[in-house]
Structure formats: structure tokens, C-alpha cells
Scaffold this active site. Structure first.
Site, PDB file in Angstrom:
ATOM      1  N   ASP A   7       0.877  -1.161   0.000  1.00 20.35           N
ATOM      2  CA  ASP A   7       0.000   0.000   0.000  1.00 20.35           C
ATOM      3  C   ASP A   7       0.925   1.225   0.000  1.00 20.35           C
ATOM      4  O   ASP A   7       2.094   1.124   0.380  1.00 20.35           O
ATOM      5  CB  ASP A   7      -0.851  -0.060   1.280  1.00 20.35           C
ATOM      6  N   ASP A   9      -0.038   5.103   0.844  1.00 22.63           N
ATOM      7  CA  ASP A   9      -0.288   6.056   1.930  1.00 22.63           C
ATOM      8  C   ASP A   9      -0.347   5.321   3.275  1.00 22.63           C
ATOM      9  O   ASP A   9      -1.210   4.468   3.472  1.00 22.63           O
ATOM     10  CB  ASP A   9      -1.617   6.784   1.644  1.00 22.63           C
TER      11      ASP A   9
HETATM   12  P1  B16 Z   1      -6.632  10.013  -4.105  1.00 20.73           P
HETATM   13  P2  B16 Z   1      -3.667   4.115  -0.080  1.00 20.73           P
HETATM   14  C1  B16 Z   1      -5.510   6.052  -0.194  1.00 20.73           C
HETATM   15  O1  B16 Z   1      -4.208   5.628  -0.383  1.00 20.73           O
HETATM   16  C2  B16 Z   1      -5.602   6.958   1.026  1.00 20.73           C
HETATM   17  O2  B16 Z   1      -5.284   6.225   2.210  1.00 20.73           O
HETATM   18  C3  B16 Z   1      -7.006   7.494   1.141  1.00 20.73           C
HETATM   19  O3  B16 Z   1      -7.091   8.345   2.264  1.00 20.73           O
HETATM   20  C4  B16 Z   1      -7.358   8.246  -0.141  1.00 20.73           C
HETATM   21  O4  B16 Z   1      -8.689   8.750  -0.098  1.00 20.73           O
HETATM   22  C5  B16 Z   1      -7.196   7.289  -1.327  1.00 20.73           C
HETATM   23  O5  B16 Z   1      -5.870   6.801  -1.366  1.00 20.73           O
HETATM   24  C6  B16 Z   1      -7.503   7.972  -2.664  1.00 20.73           C
HETATM   25  O6  B16 Z   1      -6.532   8.952  -2.906  1.00 20.73           O
HETATM   26  O7  B16 Z   1      -7.636  11.046  -3.700  1.00 20.73           O
HETATM   27  O8  B16 Z   1      -5.209  10.555  -4.190  1.00 20.73           O
HETATM   28  O9  B16 Z   1      -7.026   9.263  -5.347  1.00 20.73           O
HETATM   29  O10 B16 Z   1      -3.613   3.998   1.408  1.00 20.73           O
HETATM   30  O11 B16 Z   1      -4.597   3.123  -0.761  1.00 20.73           O
HETATM   31  O12 B16 Z   1      -2.302   4.168  -0.707  1.00 20.73           O
HETATM   32 MG    MG Z   2      -2.865   3.109   3.335  1.00 16.34          MG
END
Ligand code: B16
Ligand code: MG
Length: 209
Positions: A7, A9
């Protein structure tokens, strides 16, 4: 295990603080209460699904068009925050562990819900590092649906049973479980009933692989 799917984030880097600032700005703008506890529910959740969670506190309904505008407002500000990220946002621990895993012969991939994945990887100096990237741009169902990890395994040409998913979110461990992957959990992801390995730190991966 032949491959590791990370993953982004909360695992590779900490864009969660920027997501929080951007959602907070949007929520304040429309007068909807939002705090860090609500923000924790957004981990691994897609942009539009995150907005729905924030709007649970709104005192009126928003049309689809308005929701798209709100999500765009958040993302535009989020992207300006990402522009300040650099190689300093990649910790030595993560960099050294990734290199050690590569040296042990594992294929390495990203499995992230974010549509900004490629920008973030470039900012932190990992733009060309991974063997495959599966992210919010190539899926229709976000975590806890396993699609993002199934696509990563497909891009790597490996079976789910041969890939370990590393996650910080409960929704991510659930997605890994539903997809037939073993998983390693950090933070709140350690608490999922189906998590295979509870990690104390990112480098702890070197002890379970
Ligand atoms: P975006 P991951 C996720 O990343 C985030 O944890 C989540 O908070 C966010 O809404 C989602 O990506 C979408 O992100 O707005 O940049 O498309 O933890 O799956 O890497
Ligand atoms: Mg994450």
C-alpha cells in the site's frame, strides 16, 4: 512468497497528513465538522467514498455534481501539497528495507487506492523502482474490494497466494483476505482478525519474509 505488494499512503510514505489538511479545508469551507478521528476512517478508502463519509455530518444533501466539485476542490489543494514532497519524505528504514527485499529476489509492486500514486512515487524518488503499479486509475472498486491487489498480482504475473500485501488500513487487510493474499499489517491494520503478520515496524518485514 515470490512478491510483495505495498500500500502507499501510511506504508511507503505519509501522505495521510496532506489528505487530512485538504479534506479539512474543504469541510471548513462548507461548514461540516471534520477531525482526525473521522480522517482515520478514510485510510485506504477512495476519494468519492471518503467524501461520502465526511458528508455524513452535513445538514443537507449534495447533488452528484456538487460532490464532484467538492472532491475536485479537495484534490486540487492536495496536489499542491504533494508538490512539496521530496526524497526526504522517504525514510531510510523504508528505502533500505525495499532494497534488501529486492536483493532477496522478491518482485515488488504498489497496490494503492490513490489516483495520485505515480506523482507521489516520483516526488519521493521511487518513480522507476517498482516492478508494477496498480492504483486508483486502473480499478473500479476500491478497498475492501480486492481488485487493486488482484490487478497488481496480474501485472506481476504471480498468483495471489504467492504475494504478500503490506497495509496500514483495516479495509486493505480485508481486501487482501478476500483476494486470497497473505497480509502484513502496520498500525490499526494489525487489529484485523484475518491479518497474517502483525508488524512492529516496516523493517520487521525482513523477519517475516
Ligand atoms: P486520491 P492508499 C488512499 O491511499 C488513502 O489512504 C485514502 O485516504 C485516499 O482517499 C485514497 O488513497 C484515494 O486517494 O484522492 O489521491 O485518489 O492507502 O490506498 O495508498
Ligand atoms: Mg494506506
Amino acid at each position: 512468497m515470490k512478491a510483495v505488494i505495498f500500500d502507499l499512503d501510511g506504508v511507503i510514505c505519509f501522505t495521510d497528513k496532506y489528505h487530512y489538511l485538504a479534506w479539512k479545508k474543504m469541510a471548513d469551507n462548507i461548514g461540516v465538522y471534520f477531525d482526525e478521528t473521522i480522517n482515520n476512517r478514510l485510510r485506504g478508502v477512495s476519494r468519492m467514498a471518503s467524501l461520502e463519509i465526511i458528508l455524513e455530518r452535513a445538514n443537507r444533501k449534495y447533488s452528484q455534481e456538487e460532490k464532484e466539485e467538492l472532491a475536485k476542490y479537495k484534490n486540487d489543494y492536495y496536489v499542491t501539497l504533494l508538490a512539496n514532497m521530496s526524497e526526504n519524505d522517504l525514510s531510510d528504514e523504508v528505502r533500505e528495507t525495499l532494497i534488501a527485499l529486492r536483493n532477496r529476489g522478491y518482485k515488488l509492486a504498489i497496490g494503492s487506492s490513490s489516483k495520485n500514486t505515480k506523482t507521489i512515487l516520483k516526488q519521493i524518488g521511487l518513480g522507476c523502482f517498482f516492478d508494477a503499479i496498480s492504483d486508483g486509475t486502473n480499478i473500479t472498486n476500491s478497498k475492501p474490494d480486492p481488485e487493486v491487489f488482484l490487478k497488481a498480482a496480474e501485472y506481476l504475473n504471480e498468483k495471489p497466494a504467492d504475494c504478500l500485501v503490506v497495509e496500514d488500513a483495516l479495509a486493505g487487510i480485508e481486501a487482501a483476505y478476500r483476494g486470497g493474499f497473505k497480509s502484513a499489517g502496520l498500525g490499526e491494520a494489525r487489529e484485523h482478525q484475518e491479518v497474517t503478520y502483525k508488524l512492529d515496524s516496516f523493517k520487521d518485514l525482513l523477519n517475516v519474509l
